[in-house]
Design a protein around this motif. Structure first.
Motif, PDB file in Angstrom:
ATOM      1  N   GLU A  63       0.849  -1.190   0.000  1.00  0.00           N
ATOM      2  CA  GLU A  63       0.000   0.000   0.000  1.00  0.00           C
ATOM      3  C   GLU A  63       0.884   1.239   0.000  1.00  0.00           C
ATOM      4  O   GLU A  63       1.834   1.341   0.769  1.00  0.00           O
ATOM      5  CB  GLU A  63      -0.911  -0.001   1.222  1.00  0.00           C
ATOM      6  N   TYR A  64       0.577   2.174  -0.891  1.00  0.00           N
ATOM      7  CA  TYR A  64       1.309   3.435  -0.973  1.00  0.00           C
ATOM      8  C   TYR A  64       0.304   4.562  -1.129  1.00  0.00           C
ATOM      9  O   TYR A  64      -0.472   4.574  -2.083  1.00  0.00           O
ATOM     10  CB  TYR A  64       2.283   3.416  -2.159  1.00  0.00           C
ATOM     11  N   LYS A  65       0.282   5.470  -0.162  1.00  0.00           N
ATOM     12  CA  LYS A  65      -0.632   6.616  -0.156  1.00  0.00           C
ATOM     13  C   LYS A  65      -2.068   6.176  -0.434  1.00  0.00           C
ATOM     14  O   LYS A  65      -2.731   6.685  -1.337  1.00  0.00           O
ATOM     15  CB  LYS A  65      -0.182   7.681  -1.141  1.00  0.00           C
ATOM     16  N   ASP A  66      -2.536   5.195   0.339  1.00  0.00           N
ATOM     17  CA  ASP A  66      -3.902   4.661   0.250  1.00  0.00           C
ATOM     18  C   ASP A  66      -4.229   3.979  -1.072  1.00  0.00           C
ATOM     19  O   ASP A  66      -5.394   3.811  -1.422  1.00  0.00           O
ATOM     20  CB  ASP A  66      -4.949   5.748   0.544  1.00  0.00           C
ATOM     21  N   LYS A  67      -3.218   3.609  -1.840  1.00  0.00           N
ATOM     22  CA  LYS A  67      -3.419   2.870  -3.090  1.00  0.00           C
ATOM     23  C   LYS A  67      -2.669   1.553  -3.005  1.00  0.00           C
ATOM     24  O   LYS A  67      -1.548   1.488  -2.475  1.00  0.00           O
ATOM     25  CB  LYS A  67      -2.903   3.652  -4.308  1.00  0.00           C
TER      26      LYS A  67
END
Length: 80
Positions: A63-67
């Protein structure tokens, strides 16, 4: 859609209990996320499986910045 013959009431807080047999059949454990879909006049519950925002893969997700992004796409983006 196949009927299970199981009927449950919604409680005063709007909750419903999914029977143990159904949770086991679909591999849903305590605290697992479940997605809720609406299709025509039906409500569909499905065990949540994160997918890559870019390619749709379900393998090796971070997960990266809610993605959600798979490692392959992370590596591809890093090489740009």
């Amino acid at each position: 859609m196949k009927s299970t013959g199981i009927v449950r009431n919604i409680d005063e807080l709007g909750r419903i209990v999914v029977p143990k047999e159904i949770r086991q059949r679909f591999g849903i454990a305590k605290n697992d996320p479940v997605e809720i879909y609406v299709e025509n006049d039906s409500i569909i519950l499905r065990k949540y499986t994160p997918v890559c925002h870019f390619c749709g893969s379900t393998e090796d997700i971070v997960e990266y910045k809610d993605k959600c992004v798979c490692r392959a796409c992370v590596n591809e983006l890093a090489s740009l």
